[in-house]
Write an enzyme that holds these catalytic residues in place. Structure first.
Site, PDB file in Angstrom:
ATOM      1  CB  SER A   1      55.849  45.248  43.252  1.00  0.00           C
ATOM      2  OG  SER A   1      57.059  45.080  44.130  1.00  0.00           O
TER       3      SER A   1
ATOM      4  CB  SER B   1      42.720  36.168  40.078  1.00  0.00           C
ATOM      5  OG  SER B   1      43.897  35.440  40.484  1.00  0.00           O
TER       6      SER B   1
ATOM      7  CE  LYS C   1      53.973  37.486  44.021  1.00  0.00           C
ATOM      8  NZ  LYS C   1      52.970  38.488  44.399  1.00  0.00           N
ATOM      9  CG  ASP C   2      49.671  37.334  47.678  1.00  0.00           C
ATOM     10  OD1 ASP C   2      50.515  37.975  47.344  1.00  0.00           O
ATOM     11  OD2 ASP C   2      49.094  36.873  46.749  1.00  0.00           O
TER      12      ASP C   2
ATOM     13  CB  CYS D   1      53.573  40.727  51.595  1.00  0.00           C
ATOM     14  SG  CYS D   1      51.716  40.728  51.830  1.00  0.00           S
TER      15      CYS D   1
ATOM     16  CB  THR E   1      44.475  44.438  33.854  1.00  0.00           C
ATOM     17  OG1 THR E   1      43.107  43.778  33.779  1.00  0.00           O
ATOM     18  CG2 THR E   1      44.675  46.046  33.939  1.00  0.00           C
ATOM     19  NE  ARG E   2      49.109  43.794  37.705  1.00  0.00           N
ATOM     20  CZ  ARG E   2      49.982  43.933  38.975  1.00  0.00           C
ATOM     21  NH1 ARG E   2      51.192  44.136  38.992  1.00  0.00           N
ATOM     22  NH2 ARG E   2      49.339  44.471  40.139  1.00  0.00           N
TER      23      ARG E   2
ATOM     24  NE  ARG F   1      59.716  41.971  45.229  1.00  0.00           N
ATOM     25  CZ  ARG F   1      59.653  41.629  43.824  1.00  0.00           C
ATOM     26  NH1 ARG F   1      61.003  41.722  43.526  1.00  0.00           N
ATOM     27  NH2 ARG F   1      58.675  41.192  43.178  1.00  0.00           N
ATOM     28  NE  ARG F   2      57.615  42.103  40.483  1.00  0.00           N
ATOM     29  CZ  ARG F   2      56.433  41.672  40.444  1.00  0.00           C
ATOM     30  NH1 ARG F   2      55.348  42.490  40.485  1.00  0.00           N
ATOM     31  NH2 ARG F   2      56.604  40.395  40.350  1.00  0.00           N
TER      32      ARG F   2
ATOM     33  CB  THR G   1      56.054  47.232  38.891  1.00  0.00           C
ATOM     34  OG1 THR G   1      55.819  46.380  39.717  1.00  0.00           O
ATOM     35  CG2 THR G   1      56.629  48.432  39.246  1.00  0.00           C
TER      36      THR G   1
ATOM     37  NE  ARG H   1      45.883  45.947  42.791  1.00  0.00           N
ATOM     38  CZ  ARG H   1      44.874  45.734  43.552  1.00  0.00           C
ATOM     39  NH1 ARG H   1      44.240  46.622  44.628  1.00  0.00           N
ATOM     40  NH2 ARG H   1      44.277  44.487  43.539  1.00  0.00           N
ATOM     41  N   GLY H   2      45.896  45.357  38.633  1.00  0.00           N
ATOM     42  CA  GLY H   2      45.093  44.684  37.823  1.00  0.00           C
ATOM     43  C   GLY H   2      45.528  43.250  37.620  1.00  0.00           C
ATOM     44  CG  ASN H   3      43.447  40.343  35.045  1.00  0.00           C
ATOM     45  OD1 ASN H   3      43.862  41.090  34.305  1.00  0.00           O
ATOM     46  ND2 ASN H   3      41.934  40.106  35.183  1.00  0.00           N
ATOM     47  CB  VAL H   4      48.244  38.306  33.969  1.00  0.00           C
ATOM     48  CG1 VAL H   4      49.083  37.961  32.811  1.00  0.00           C
ATOM     49  CG2 VAL H   4      48.961  37.745  35.212  1.00  0.00           C
TER      50      VAL H   4
END
Length: 319
Positions: free
Chosen positions: A127, A13, A81-82, A244, A156-157, A129-130, A125, A151-154
């Site tokens: 997550s 990525s 975190k992963d 996680c 995409t989001r 958690r978020r 999101t 989902r998706g990369n930065v």
């Protein structure tokens, strides 16, 4: 040590390549050796399922660790975190460099801040958690939002916002900073609003446990304060038996008196994704002097959270 190029295993990525490139530069400086990036595709990169569905734990890590164990790469860089909380015996975290900003951020339409989003705003999101914390904050402060799993990369989001499908998305400040895109942030979420994922903002540099020379060389990049903080956070996560992708936020930060670090504060939260129920606790004490001390701090706070019913808020706990 030899002068051959060191092979750094990295996900493909854009974010992973950016942070691995920065580590490669640092390793070149401390070792004087060339470093080449070896791109590896992980299950988490090819699966289109939501992370909560595929388990989260290890989906971005296993392929990199397999390459390390097979000797196909010399070391690997992970977003800490992963990482699963259990460390394989054959591998070692040789360095945990200085942590980036651990906060979450909002990228919203019309440069809006989180609390200025209009009623009914859709926030994306991936997550739990978020979701849990944003929904809990909204309930407590009379905000009307809808959290939408994505989902998706930065790219995409953020594209969901630019294309008008979402009003905002939540991302990690550290990732955008490492990609040189921090100026796209419209709001930094206070730690008091959303606690980050355990280890968020930190990187882990991992290599074979029997490569003493490389471990010693990579150790020059280690930040002991960051290492002890993330050890406490990850110990709490492990003691909660949460993966996680679980709705667990945790942050250990250092409290200083002038230039002297005096204490470490560990804060943690567990909540249902709809924000209706949360358990949030903190503890403050002397900065742990050992890894075991940091681990004990995390376990103690986790035990208090479990005593207050945290297990029942996490859905299915990690096996």
């Amino acid at each position: 040590m030899s002068t051959r190029a060191l092979r750094l295993g990295t996900r493909r990525s854009r974010l992973a390549m950016a942070q691995s490139g920065q580590v490669a530069d640092a390793v070149r400086r401390v070792t004087g050796r060339p470093v080449e990036l070896v791109e590896i595709t992980t299950y988490g990169d090819v699966s289109r399922e939501h992370l909560a569905q595929i388990g989260g734990t290890g989906v971005f890590v296993t392929a990199l660790r397999d390459a390390l164990l097979k000797g196909e790469v010399d070391f690997a860089v992970h977003s800490l975190k992963d990482l699963p909380t259990t460390q394989p015996e054959d591998l070692v975290l040789a360095a945990v460099p200085v942590r980036e900003d651990p906060r979450d951020v909002i990228v919203a339409r019309d440069a809006l801040k989180f609390t200025d989003l209009p009623r009914g705003s859709r926030i994306g999101t991936g997550s739990p958690r978020r979701m849990a914390q944003l929904n809990a904050y909204a309930r407590a402060h009379g905000l009307d939002i809808e959290t939408v799993p994505i989902r998706g990369n930065v790219d995409t989001r953020i594209g969901y916002v630019k294309g008008g499908e979402l009003d905002a998305v939540v991302l990690a400040a550290a990732g955008l900073s490492r990609m040189g895109r921090i100026d796209e942030v419209t709001d930094f979420l206070s730690i008091d609003t959303v606690l980050p994922a355990p280890g968020q903002g930190a990187l882990a540099i991992e290599c074979a446990a029997d490569d003493a020379d490389l471990i010693a060389a990579l150790g020059a990049l280690d930040d002991p304060f960051t290492r002890v903080a993330v050890a406490a956070e990850r110990s709490l996560l492990a003691a909660l038996e949460a993966g996680c992708s679980a709705p667990v936020g945790a942050l250990a930060d250092l409290l200083a008196d002038g230039q002297i670090v005096k204490e470490m504060r560990l804060r943690a939260v567990v909540g249902t994704t709809d924000g209706t129920r949360t358990v949030q606790l903190s503890t403050t004490g002397p900065v742990p002097e050992t890894h075991d001390g940091a681990m004990a701090l995390g376990r103690e706070l986790a035990a208090e959270m479990l005593a207050q019913g945290a297990a029942g808020l996490m859905g299915e706990r990690a096996q």
